[in-house]
Design an enzyme around this catalytic site. Structure first.
Site, PDB file in Angstrom:
ATOM      1  N   CYS A  73       0.855  -1.181   0.000  1.00  0.00           N
ATOM      2  CA  CYS A  73       0.000   0.000   0.000  1.00  0.00           C
ATOM      3  C   CYS A  73       0.893   1.233   0.000  1.00  0.00           C
ATOM      4  O   CYS A  73       2.020   1.204   0.472  1.00  0.00           O
ATOM      5  CB  CYS A  73      -0.941   0.092   1.203  1.00  0.00           C
ATOM      6  SG  CYS A  73      -1.962  -1.346   1.450  1.00  0.00           S
ATOM      7  N   ARG A 126       3.097  -0.148  -5.351  1.00  0.00           N
ATOM      8  CA  ARG A 126       2.962  -0.796  -4.051  1.00  0.00           C
ATOM      9  C   ARG A 126       1.647  -1.562  -3.922  1.00  0.00           C
ATOM     10  O   ARG A 126       1.421  -2.255  -2.922  1.00  0.00           O
ATOM     11  CB  ARG A 126       3.038   0.244  -2.932  1.00  0.00           C
ATOM     12  CG  ARG A 126       4.328   1.019  -2.950  1.00  0.00           C
ATOM     13  CD  ARG A 126       4.309   2.093  -1.909  1.00  0.00           C
ATOM     14  NE  ARG A 126       4.478   1.532  -0.587  1.00  0.00           N
ATOM     15  CZ  ARG A 126       5.637   1.366   0.012  1.00  0.00           C
ATOM     16  NH1 ARG A 126       6.740   1.741  -0.589  1.00  0.00           N
ATOM     17  NH2 ARG A 126       5.712   0.833   1.200  1.00  0.00           N
ATOM     18  N   TRP A 140      -2.993  -2.577  -1.436  1.00  0.00           N
ATOM     19  CA  TRP A 140      -2.797  -3.988  -1.734  1.00  0.00           C
ATOM     20  C   TRP A 140      -3.502  -4.725  -0.603  1.00  0.00           C
ATOM     21  O   TRP A 140      -3.108  -4.635   0.553  1.00  0.00           O
ATOM     22  CB  TRP A 140      -1.306  -4.343  -1.767  1.00  0.00           C
ATOM     23  CG  TRP A 140      -1.053  -5.755  -2.194  1.00  0.00           C
ATOM     24  CD1 TRP A 140      -1.048  -6.248  -3.464  1.00  0.00           C
ATOM     25  CD2 TRP A 140      -0.764  -6.873  -1.340  1.00  0.00           C
ATOM     26  NE1 TRP A 140      -0.787  -7.593  -3.451  1.00  0.00           N
ATOM     27  CE2 TRP A 140      -0.605  -8.004  -2.173  1.00  0.00           C
ATOM     28  CE3 TRP A 140      -0.640  -7.033   0.039  1.00  0.00           C
ATOM     29  CZ2 TRP A 140      -0.308  -9.267  -1.660  1.00  0.00           C
ATOM     30  CZ3 TRP A 140      -0.345  -8.294   0.542  1.00  0.00           C
ATOM     31  CH2 TRP A 140      -0.182  -9.395  -0.313  1.00  0.00           C
ATOM     32  N   ASN A 171      -0.624   1.435   5.831  1.00  0.00           N
ATOM     33  CA  ASN A 171       0.136   0.469   5.037  1.00  0.00           C
ATOM     34  C   ASN A 171       0.671  -0.576   6.002  1.00  0.00           C
ATOM     35  O   ASN A 171       1.233  -0.217   7.036  1.00  0.00           O
ATOM     36  CB  ASN A 171       1.288   1.224   4.336  1.00  0.00           C
ATOM     37  CG  ASN A 171       2.384   0.308   3.867  1.00  0.00           C
ATOM     38  OD1 ASN A 171       2.135  -0.840   3.511  1.00  0.00           O
ATOM     39  ND2 ASN A 171       3.611   0.804   3.865  1.00  0.00           N
ATOM     40  N   GLY A 172       0.488  -1.861   5.688  1.00  0.00           N
ATOM     41  CA  GLY A 172       1.016  -2.901   6.577  1.00  0.00           C
ATOM     42  C   GLY A 172      -0.118  -3.677   7.226  1.00  0.00           C
ATOM     43  O   GLY A 172      -1.255  -3.683   6.750  1.00  0.00           O
ATOM     44  N   GLU A 179      13.521 -18.999 -12.020  1.00  0.00           N
ATOM     45  CA  GLU A 179      13.152 -17.623 -12.377  1.00  0.00           C
ATOM     46  C   GLU A 179      12.248 -17.607 -13.621  1.00  0.00           C
ATOM     47  O   GLU A 179      11.272 -16.859 -13.686  1.00  0.00           O
ATOM     48  CB  GLU A 179      14.431 -16.792 -12.601  1.00  0.00           C
ATOM     49  CG  GLU A 179      14.250 -15.431 -13.252  1.00  0.00           C
ATOM     50  CD  GLU A 179      13.406 -14.443 -12.456  1.00  0.00           C
ATOM     51  OE1 GLU A 179      12.931 -14.792 -11.373  1.00  0.00           O
ATOM     52  OE2 GLU A 179      13.215 -13.327 -12.960  1.00  0.00           O
ATOM     53  N   LYS A 218       8.567 -16.044 -13.642  1.00  0.00           N
ATOM     54  CA  LYS A 218       8.198 -14.969 -14.573  1.00  0.00           C
ATOM     55  C   LYS A 218       6.945 -15.347 -15.332  1.00  0.00           C
ATOM     56  O   LYS A 218       6.026 -14.561 -15.470  1.00  0.00           O
ATOM     57  CB  LYS A 218       9.356 -14.781 -15.543  1.00  0.00           C
ATOM     58  CG  LYS A 218      10.012 -13.536 -15.853  1.00  0.00           C
ATOM     59  CD  LYS A 218      10.445 -12.490 -14.936  1.00  0.00           C
ATOM     60  CE  LYS A 218       9.971 -12.396 -13.551  1.00  0.00           C
ATOM     61  NZ  LYS A 218      10.903 -11.846 -12.614  1.00  0.00           N
ATOM     62  N   GLU A 231       3.741 -15.457 -13.033  1.00  0.00           N
ATOM     63  CA  GLU A 231       3.220 -14.213 -12.454  1.00  0.00           C
ATOM     64  C   GLU A 231       2.593 -13.288 -13.485  1.00  0.00           C
ATOM     65  O   GLU A 231       1.686 -12.537 -13.147  1.00  0.00           O
ATOM     66  CB  GLU A 231       4.270 -13.480 -11.609  1.00  0.00           C
ATOM     67  CG  GLU A 231       5.430 -12.906 -12.349  1.00  0.00           C
ATOM     68  CD  GLU A 231       6.469 -12.275 -11.425  1.00  0.00           C
ATOM     69  OE1 GLU A 231       6.116 -11.827 -10.332  1.00  0.00           O
ATOM     70  OE2 GLU A 231       7.645 -12.232 -11.821  1.00  0.00           O
ATOM     71  N   LYS A 269       4.598  -4.328  -6.431  1.00  0.00           N
ATOM     72  CA  LYS A 269       6.037  -4.246  -6.676  1.00  0.00           C
ATOM     73  C   LYS A 269       6.840  -4.297  -5.381  1.00  0.00           C
ATOM     74  O   LYS A 269       7.945  -4.801  -5.344  1.00  0.00           O
ATOM     75  CB  LYS A 269       6.317  -2.939  -7.433  1.00  0.00           C
ATOM     76  CG  LYS A 269       7.745  -2.756  -7.880  1.00  0.00           C
ATOM     77  CD  LYS A 269       8.052  -3.635  -9.055  1.00  0.00           C
ATOM     78  CE  LYS A 269       9.505  -3.587  -9.450  1.00  0.00           C
ATOM     79  NZ  LYS A 269       9.921  -4.812 -10.142  1.00  0.00           N
TER      80      LYS A 269
HETATM   81  C1  F6R Z   1       9.173 -11.339  -9.314  1.00  0.00           C
HETATM   82  C2  F6R Z   1       9.411 -10.303  -8.343  1.00  0.00           C
HETATM   83  C3  F6R Z   1       9.416 -10.651  -6.905  1.00  0.00           C
HETATM   84  C4  F6R Z   1      10.503  -9.850  -6.183  1.00  0.00           C
HETATM   85  C5  F6R Z   1      10.401 -10.081  -4.669  1.00  0.00           C
HETATM   86  C6  F6R Z   1      11.481  -9.346  -3.907  1.00  0.00           C
HETATM   87  O1  F6R Z   1       9.216 -10.854 -10.618  1.00  0.00           O
HETATM   88  O2  F6R Z   1       9.579  -9.157  -8.694  1.00  0.00           O
HETATM   89  O3  F6R Z   1       9.572 -12.011  -6.707  1.00  0.00           O
HETATM   90  O4  F6R Z   1      11.748 -10.246  -6.664  1.00  0.00           O
HETATM   91  O5  F6R Z   1       9.147  -9.650  -4.221  1.00  0.00           O
HETATM   92  O6  F6R Z   1      11.384  -7.968  -4.079  1.00  0.00           O
HETATM   93  P1  F6R Z   1      12.610  -7.044  -3.763  1.00  0.00           P
HETATM   94  O7  F6R Z   1      13.688  -7.373  -4.707  1.00  0.00           O
HETATM   95  O8  F6R Z   1      12.088  -5.652  -3.928  1.00  0.00           O
HETATM   96  O9  F6R Z   1      13.014  -7.327  -2.341  1.00  0.00           O
END
Ligand code: F6R
Length: 607
Positions: A2, A27, A74, A98-99, A479, A483, A486, A602
């Protein structure tokens, strides 16, 4: 997760709040809302789904007012409906959050027993009720918030306003990031510096347990003991420009294409071409004394950790453990002196990884962080910051951050190997040359975009897709599967190719595409044997290899993708490109929302 923005402004704030939300949509995008204080009343607009829905609502019903708070959600507690969208209003209080409030259930029960009524299923509304209850007891807004904060357990950031005091905005932080922005006769609150970038570059980062009382004229920060504290005001350096897609259809596509440049940019700060050496930033500890390494990260970043394990153990002969961050703390890992703790994160805010970092620090470990956002919580808390220079990554599916993290991980492995006396200058020179080849090899890999697009419809028709790789290409298989699932919502799994016969091979029939990552080299023959075992059972193989590999094993495949011939060490960086492109084109073919796939965000700032 969020995102939160708050503005005490001199003019109308709704448009500026909406602009702040646009910068925070990474977010979460389950719903969004804005509330202003106008003529002594709250005025609120909320909409489910992406921010465009709130923008349409605001266009139809403009929102007056010179102070307000805003939120992009979120969902954690309660479906993404209008009723559950923030801001939440209870009496004189409006609140964004948020949280997660972990003890919201007993608090809610307590409030229900007093006859209070809830309009949402959120944990957030509980906090608004608690503050409202304190006001009802005669406490002033600041005291009311101060009384409630110690009752809240969990990891959260809050923004609170009051109908009766339109020149007051209170922010509180425990486990989720929050920044205060300083303007000219205006002040702000935001989840990050980026959200506030068009408003101000003068930022103070709140620390754990801090809460801030903000008016247009002044900001006073208190620590968790309610003692007044000063937090330094720094120049955020965050760009006020909204990122654009350039000529690309999606941010993800743009970010895949940026990789040769940003990986070169990242490598540039770790390679000394004249000395033909790899160099890390100055550090206050001796890498040579490191006896064990713990790497902790989530999702895509955790696969960088797994590849790092192969590299560090092979080059430096130092034992490495890799954990997904959500498991790390709770398995009570054995942390020993002379152990280096490494976190890897694009955002630098992922709650699980941040908690793991703090756990390692509390255990006395020296820590390093491979991090993309230099102003993030992790970047500020690690002993040694190893920045990636990927630039802002907007697409929810990580692409360029992944390859930049790999570039830094390779530099770290080489430095460690040298410090441990395991790498001769000649060997280091060789590796530097291979790393310097990466950007060009990535460009060559991108040239296969058209072929990959052409095969997308075949993969898009599948119900399940399997990925195989061996050695450092095994985490890349994981990976690839992540990809694909998701962004295209197709079920996909990655396996170490030798594991195939221990179970997953039962899934194989002629409807299952098998994506095989097999650069020619010492592990090639073994991977190909595993691939052939699957082919014998009807698997539809896509072989990703170099010309030698394809000449040797390209028969009976449904497609091959030819990569440039590269040293096995750098293969994961180069082979990441077709893996990302394949997921991208399958998702585009299926018509999913590539940049904002369902249920994801994200930055994951909840445990
Ligand atoms: C997948 C993806 C997530 C992030 C994970 C960690 O495409 O983006 O699996 O890699 O949520 O996020 P960070 O790197 O921001 O700690």
């Amino acid at each position: 997760m969020c995102g939160i923005v708050g503005i005490l402004g001199q003019g109308p704030v709704a448009d500026r709040l909406l602009d702040g939300l646009k910068r925070l949509e990474y977010r979460g995008y389950d719903s969004a809302g804005i509330c202003t204080v106008h003529d002594g009343e709250f005025d609120r607009r909320r909409a489910p789904g992406k921010l465009v829905n709130l923008a349409a609502e605001l266009a139809a019903h403009p929102l007056p007012g010179t102070s307000g708070i805003a939120h992009t959600r979120w969902a954690t507690h309660g479906a993404p409906t209008v009723d559950n969208a923030h801001p939440h209003i209870v009496g004189d209080v409006v609140l964004v959050h948020n949280g997660i409030i972990e003890n919201f259930k007993p608090l809610r029960d307590e409030l229900l027993a007093e006859g209070r009524e809830f309009k949402s299923q959120t944990d957030t509304e509980v906090v608004a009720h608690l503050i409202d209850r304190e006001l009802g007891k005669g406490f002033k807004p600041r005291e009311a918030v101060a009384n409630v904060l110690p009752r809240l357990h969990g990891a959260f950031a809050l923004g609170v306003m009051f109908k009766s005091e339109p020149d007051l905005l209170i922010g509180a932080r425990l486990g989720a990031p929050l920044t205060v922005g300083y303007g000219e006769n205006e002040n702000y609150l935001g989840s990050d510096a980026l959200a506030l970038a068009p408003l101000t570059q003068r930022i103070a980062y709140l620390e754990e347990g801090d809460w801030a009382v903000i008016t247009r004229a002044a900001v006073q920060v208190y620590d968790r003991n309610n003692d007044p504290v000063k937090r330094p005001i720094v120049n955020s350096g965050a760009s006020g420009q909204l990122m654009d897609k350039g000529n690309h259809r999606h941010f993800m596509q743009k970010e895949i294409y940026e990789q040769p440049v940003v990986v070169a940019q990242t490598l540039r700060s770790y390679l000394r071409p004249l000395e033909e050496q790899v160099a890390l930033p100055d550090m206050e500890f001796d890498l040579g004394s490191v006896e064990r390494v713990a790497i902790v990260a989530c999702g895509t970043a955790s696969y960088v950790g797994m590849i790092g394990k192969y590299w560090i153990e092979q080059l430096a002969r130092v034992q490495v453990e890799v954990d997904v961050a959500s498991e790390f703390r709770y398995r009570d890992p054995v942390l020993t002196p002379n152990m280096l703790g490494i976190v890897i994160s694009q955002s630098g805010e992922t709650a699980d990884t941040l908690a793991a970092l703090r756990h390692m620090k509390a255990a006395g470990l020296t820590t390093a962080g491979i991090i993309n956002v230099p102003t993030s919580s992790m970047a500020r808390e690690v002993d040694l910051l190893l920045p990636t220079h990927a630039g802002p990554e907007i697409g929810v599916a990580s692409t360029k951050a992944f390859t930049c993290q790999l570039a830094v991980m390779a530099a770290l492995a080489v430095n460690l190997a040298r410090a441990k006396g395991k790498l001769s200058p000649e060997e280091e020179r060789d590796i530097v040359h291979h790393l310097q080849e990466v950007p060009q090899a990535m460009s060559n890999a991108l040239a296969h975009d058209g072929e990959i697009e052409a095969m997308a419809p075949k993969i898009a028709a599948a119900r399940d897709v399997l990925y195989l790789g061996r050695g450092p290409d095994y985490p890349l298989a994981l990976e690839g599967a992540l990809k694909l699932k998701e962004i295209s919502y197709i079920h996909a799994e990655g396996y170490a190719s030798g594991e195939m016969k221990h179970g997953p091979i039962a899934l194989i029939d002629d409807s299952v595409p098998l994506i095989v990552l097999a650069p020619s080299g010492p592990l090639f023959d073994k991977t190909v044997s595993n691939m052939q075992e699957a082919q014998a059972r009807g698997a539809q193989v896509v072989l990703i290899s170099d010309a030698d590999g394809i000449a040797q094993a390209g028969e009976n495949t449904i497609a091959t993708i030819e990569m440039p011939k590269v040293h096995p060490l750098i293969a994961p960086l180069v082979y990441a490109v077709p893996v990302q492109l394949l997921a991208y084109h399958v998702a585009v073919f299926k018509g999913t929302d590539v940049d904002q796939p369902r249920n994801l965000a994200k930055s994951v700032t909840v445990e």
